[in-house]
Design a protein around this motif. Structure first.
Motif, PDB file in Angstrom:
ATOM      1  N   PHE A   1       0.874  -1.269   0.035  1.00 26.28           N
ATOM      2  CA  PHE A   1      -0.063  -0.127   0.083  1.00 26.28           C
ATOM      3  C   PHE A   1       0.857   1.265  -0.102  1.00 26.28           C
ATOM      4  N   ASN A   2       1.726   1.121   0.869  1.00 23.29           N
ATOM      5  CA  ASN A   2       2.953   2.350   0.797  1.00 23.29           C
ATOM      6  C   ASN A   2       3.516   2.597  -0.413  1.00 23.29           C
ATOM      7  N   SER A   3       4.178   1.353  -0.970  1.00 26.61           N
ATOM      8  CA  SER A   3       4.790   1.561  -2.287  1.00 26.61           C
ATOM      9  C   SER A   3       3.879   2.377  -3.262  1.00 26.61           C
ATOM     10  N   MET A   4       2.461   1.677  -3.336  1.00 21.78           N
ATOM     11  CA  MET A   4       1.461   2.118  -4.439  1.00 21.78           C
ATOM     12  C   MET A   4       1.409   3.850  -3.997  1.00 21.78           C
ATOM     13  N   LEU A   5       1.412   4.172  -2.725  1.00 19.84           N
ATOM     14  CA  LEU A   5       1.289   5.589  -2.472  1.00 19.84           C
ATOM     15  C   LEU A   5       2.573   6.407  -3.169  1.00 19.84           C
ATOM     16  N   ASP A   6       3.663   5.666  -2.896  1.00 15.49           N
ATOM     17  CA  ASP A   6       4.928   6.309  -3.242  1.00 15.49           C
ATOM     18  C   ASP A   6       5.045   6.722  -4.757  1.00 15.49           C
ATOM     19  N   ARG A   7       4.369   5.402  -5.368  1.00 14.17           N
ATOM     20  CA  ARG A   7       4.242   5.499  -6.845  1.00 14.17           C
ATOM     21  C   ARG A   7       3.367   6.721  -7.413  1.00 14.17           C
ATOM     22  N   ILE A   8       2.112   6.715  -6.821  1.00 15.23           N
ATOM     23  CA  ILE A   8       0.807   7.758  -6.924  1.00 15.23           C
ATOM     24  C   ILE A   8       1.643   9.015  -6.808  1.00 15.23           C
ATOM     25  N   GLN A   9       2.345   9.148  -5.707  1.00 12.86           N
ATOM     26  CA  GLN A   9       2.968  10.519  -5.194  1.00 12.86           C
ATOM     27  C   GLN A   9       3.848  10.849  -6.398  1.00 12.86           C
ATOM     28  N   MET A  10       4.632  10.002  -6.688  1.00  9.83           N
ATOM     29  CA  MET A  10       5.704  10.412  -7.946  1.00  9.83           C
ATOM     30  C   MET A  10       5.188  10.723  -9.220  1.00  9.83           C
ATOM     31  N   LEU A  11       3.988   9.731  -9.513  1.00 11.39           N
ATOM     32  CA  LEU A  11       3.511  10.252 -10.810  1.00 11.39           C
ATOM     33  C   LEU A  11       2.645  11.330 -10.539  1.00 11.39           C
ATOM     34  N   LEU A  12       1.984  11.912  -9.444  1.00 10.17           N
ATOM     35  CA  LEU A  12       1.554  13.054  -9.407  1.00 10.17           C
ATOM     36  C   LEU A  12       2.301  14.391  -9.506  1.00 10.17           C
ATOM     37  N   ARG A  13       3.689  13.986  -8.948  1.00 12.08           N
ATOM     38  CA  ARG A  13       4.786  14.970  -9.053  1.00 12.08           C
ATOM     39  C   ARG A  13       5.182  15.284 -10.515  1.00 12.08           C
ATOM     40  N   ASN A  14       5.269  13.941 -11.027  1.00 13.71           N
ATOM     41  CA  ASN A  14       5.392  14.030 -12.681  1.00 13.71           C
ATOM     42  C   ASN A  14       4.724  15.000 -13.370  1.00 13.71           C
ATOM     43  N   LEU A  15       3.467  14.414 -13.197  1.00 15.06           N
ATOM     44  CA  LEU A  15       2.043  15.131 -13.813  1.00 15.06           C
ATOM     45  C   LEU A  15       2.345  16.855 -13.586  1.00 15.06           C
ATOM     46  N   ARG A  16       2.522  17.048 -12.342  1.00 18.58           N
ATOM     47  CA  ARG A  16       2.623  18.472 -12.047  1.00 18.58           C
ATOM     48  C   ARG A  16       3.789  19.109 -12.966  1.00 18.58           C
ATOM     49  N   GLU A  17       5.084  18.375 -12.618  1.00 17.01           N
ATOM     50  CA  GLU A  17       6.044  18.922 -13.512  1.00 17.01           C
ATOM     51  C   GLU A  17       5.827  19.171 -14.803  1.00 17.01           C
ATOM     52  N   VAL A  18       5.200  17.954 -15.745  1.00 10.98           N
ATOM     53  CA  VAL A  18       4.753  17.967 -17.025  1.00 10.98           C
ATOM     54  C   VAL A  18       3.918  19.131 -17.148  1.00 10.98           C
ATOM     55  N   THR A  19       3.003  19.323 -16.308  1.00 15.04           N
ATOM     56  CA  THR A  19       2.063  20.485 -16.755  1.00 15.04           C
ATOM     57  C   THR A  19       2.677  21.890 -16.578  1.00 15.04           C
ATOM     58  N   ASP A  20       3.531  21.986 -15.487  1.00 16.94           N
ATOM     59  CA  ASP A  20       4.374  23.226 -15.164  1.00 16.94           C
ATOM     60  C   ASP A  20       5.015  23.532 -16.636  1.00 16.94           C
ATOM     61  N   ASN A  21       5.793  22.569 -17.097  1.00 13.48           N
ATOM     62  CA  ASN A  21       6.814  22.452 -18.173  1.00 13.48           C
ATOM     63  C   ASN A  21       5.961  23.027 -19.432  1.00 13.48           C
ATOM     64  N   LEU A  22       4.735  22.286 -19.496  1.00  7.47           N
ATOM     65  CA  LEU A  22       3.912  22.434 -20.666  1.00  7.47           C
ATOM     66  C   LEU A  22       3.441  24.030 -20.880  1.00  7.47           C
ATOM     67  N   ALA A  23       2.734  24.492 -19.535  1.00  8.67           N
ATOM     68  CA  ALA A  23       2.390  25.645 -19.372  1.00  8.67           C
ATOM     69  C   ALA A  23       3.447  26.869 -19.761  1.00  8.67           C
ATOM     70  N   HIS A  24       4.899  26.366 -19.203  1.00  5.60           N
ATOM     71  CA  HIS A  24       5.877  27.171 -19.397  1.00  5.60           C
ATOM     72  C   HIS A  24       6.293  27.157 -21.068  1.00  5.60           C
ATOM     73  N   GLU A  25       6.184  26.060 -21.738  1.00  4.15           N
ATOM     74  CA  GLU A  25       6.638  25.846 -23.140  1.00  4.15           C
ATOM     75  C   GLU A  25       5.565  26.592 -23.925  1.00  4.15           C
ATOM     76  N   LEU A  26       4.303  26.574 -23.518  1.00  6.57           N
ATOM     77  CA  LEU A  26       3.181  27.213 -24.246  1.00  6.57           C
ATOM     78  C   LEU A  26       3.258  28.495 -24.307  1.00  6.57           C
ATOM     79  N   ARG A  27       3.763  29.337 -23.206  1.00  8.24           N
ATOM     80  CA  ARG A  27       3.652  30.532 -22.719  1.00  8.24           C
ATOM     81  C   ARG A  27       4.584  31.725 -24.057  1.00  8.24           C
ATOM     82  N   SER A  28       5.781  30.852 -24.282  1.00 10.14           N
ATOM     83  CA  SER A  28       6.688  31.633 -25.413  1.00 10.14           C
ATOM     84  C   SER A  28       5.734  31.914 -26.752  1.00 10.14           C
TER      85      SER A  28
END
Ligand code: ADP
Length: 465
Positions: free
Chosen positions: A231-258
């Motif tokens: 259960f903890n490993s699953m949560l770690d994985r979900i948290q990591m995926l969420l972090r990745n998702l946030r990073e991707v969203t941030d990066n995408l927003a950044h890339e779209l801005r220019s």
């Protein structure tokens, strides 16, 4: 205890486990005891019956020698066994006593007329009676000839006392064990379920936003601990995926801005600038170019997501990979020549694979594009193809700027670009897409690099069938 609390107590798994375990244990123990007890009681009764029949037969044999012989036999037997324990008398067919042992202890014993009438020579009639309250006896009627019947009675008082003691002893043992079992099951269930409760609490904490919450582990390493670890490993994985998702969203927003800013700038200039058709056309062309760039960015991001999620629609076909790689080299040769980079091929005559040709071409194009882009003038790119045990390996080796050990673990991440590569055009999506597409085919891309000396990317595709 409040009624809500007491209600949840009765419904709790610990209580129900303890209750059912206790019930099953008690029912099985009592059944086992009852079988054992009944067997023992009937064994006692049978041995008593056999003993009485033996005595009655002895008396019948004595009676054959006359009444005095029988009286002597009765006297000797009752004396040997005890007048409290055994009673013998000779009855006439209508129940009159002809001869009897000492009946002082047997005053309540009556003659059962029905049993008397049923007694035939050689056929014993048995009965169990209470000749006084609390005083049971096994009674036998045995015809000895001349219409005479021997009534033999043996006291069961002692046997009954022993059976009662046996009942009390076993009853107490079963009650004690049942209680002990209930307490043990209750505590074990409580301890185990406390861990399940911890999982529930963690899930509740997470659902209300505390994403860092984890299930505490115990050193017991039992099934629940293993569940908690998973259960903890699953949560770690979900948290990591969420972090990745946030990073991707941030990066995408950044890339779209220019590009969006540039498009806005174009529109503003068109609006406020000179009203000249040529300028309008130039601005519109720039806007279209920026829009194409934006679309490419969005489409590539979507393609990567699809490929990584495993929902990409592949169109597998059998084709000659050697020819495809050779064609790709030819396609990129003019770009390489512009940069004075030499493309060298080491590709065997034929190599059949089953894959989505277009997707493989797209992956190889990204690798070749990078190899040329990150090469210096007069560098070279060596492209080779060979077959290994289960895979076909395509290697793209350049003599370019290389990748530092800090950047190497991240280059396949979406939007990741090393500091050294910022002077070159790109959006950091090429390698992510290439690897996602190759992985969708069941293959993989690996990389080795020496900063300043060059990099080698190897695509491994599974061999057909
Ligand atoms: P882009 O090339 O558009 O930046 P990629 O996803 O293709 O994005 O590559 C990610 C990063 O990996 C690049 O920014 C660069 O730092 C590094 N990289 C990829 N290929 C090479 C190569 N052949 N030589 C040196 N660095 C490379």
């Amino acid at each position: 205890m409040s009624s809500a609390k007491s209600g949840s107590f009765w419904r709790s798994l610990a209580f129900r486990l303890a209750f059912w375990h206790t019930l099953v244990f008690a029912v099985f123990s009592l059944s086992a005891f009852w079988i054992f007890y009944s067997a023992r009681r009937s064994m006692l009764q049978e041995s008593m019956s056999a003993f009485l029949e033996l005595l009655a037969r002895e008396c019948a044999r004595s009676f054959a020698h006359g009444l005095p012989a029988l009286e002597a036999e009765i006297a000797s037997v009752t004396e040997a066994v005890g007048t409290h324990d055994i009673f013998l008398r000779l009855l006439s067919s209508d129940g009159q006593v002809i001869a009897s042992s000492d009946d002082a202890a047997w005053t309540g014993l009556e003659v059962d007329k029905k049993a008397l009438s049923r007694a035939r020579p050689g056929a014993a009639v048995f009965d169990t009676v209470f000749y006084r309250p609390q005083y049971p006896a096994r009674v036998l009627y045995f015809a000895v000839g001349d219409g005479r019947v021997i009534q033999a009675a043996a006291s069961l008082t002692e046997e009954n006392r022993r059976l009662r003691e046996f009942r009390i002893l076993f009853g107490a043992a079963i009650a004690g064990l049942t209680l002990f079992g209930a307490v043990v099951v209750w505590f074990t269930a409580r301890r185990t379920l406390a861990k399940v409760e911890a999982v529930t609490n963690t899930a509740t904490n997470i659902s209300i936003g505390s994403l860092g919450s984890r299930v505490p582990l115990t050193p017991a390493s039992d099934e629940i601990d293993r569940l908690s670890t998973a259960f903890n490993s699953m949560l770690d994985r979900i948290q990591m995926l969420l972090r990745n998702l946030r990073e991707v969203t941030d990066n995408l927003a950044h890339e779209l801005r220019s590009p969006v800013t540039r498009i806005r700038g174009c529109a503003e200039t068109t609006l406020t600038g000179s009203e000249n058709l040529a300028d309008y056309r130039a601005m519109t062309a720039s806007t279209i170019e920026e829009c194409d760039h934006l679309l490419a960015l969005i489409n590539t991001t979507l393609d990567i997501s699809e490929a990584e999620a495993g929902v990409v629609k592949l169109k597998p076909a059998d084709f000659d990979l050697a020819k495809v790689v050779r064609d790709m080299c030819d396609l990129f040769r003019p770009v390489a020549e512009d940069k004075a980079v030499l493309i060298r091929e080491e590709i065997p005559a034929g190599c059949q694979v089953r894959a989505d040709r277009e997707k493989i071409q797209r992956s190889l194009a990204n690798l070749l594009d990078n190899a040329i882009k990150y090469s210096r003038a007069n560098g070279s790119v060596a492209v080779s193809l060979r077959e290994a045990e289960a895979h076909v390996l395509i290697s793209v080796k350049d003599t370019g700027i290389g990748i530092s050990s800090q950047d190497l673990p991240h280059i396949f991440e979406r939007f990741y670009r090393s500091e050294a590569s910022r002077s070159e055009p790109g959006n950091g999506l090429g390698l992510s897409l290439a690897r996602a597409l190759v992985r969708a085919h069941g293959g993989d891309i690996t990389v080795e690099s020496v900063p300043g000396a060059g990099s080698t990317f190897v695509v491994a595709l599974p061999k057909p069938g």
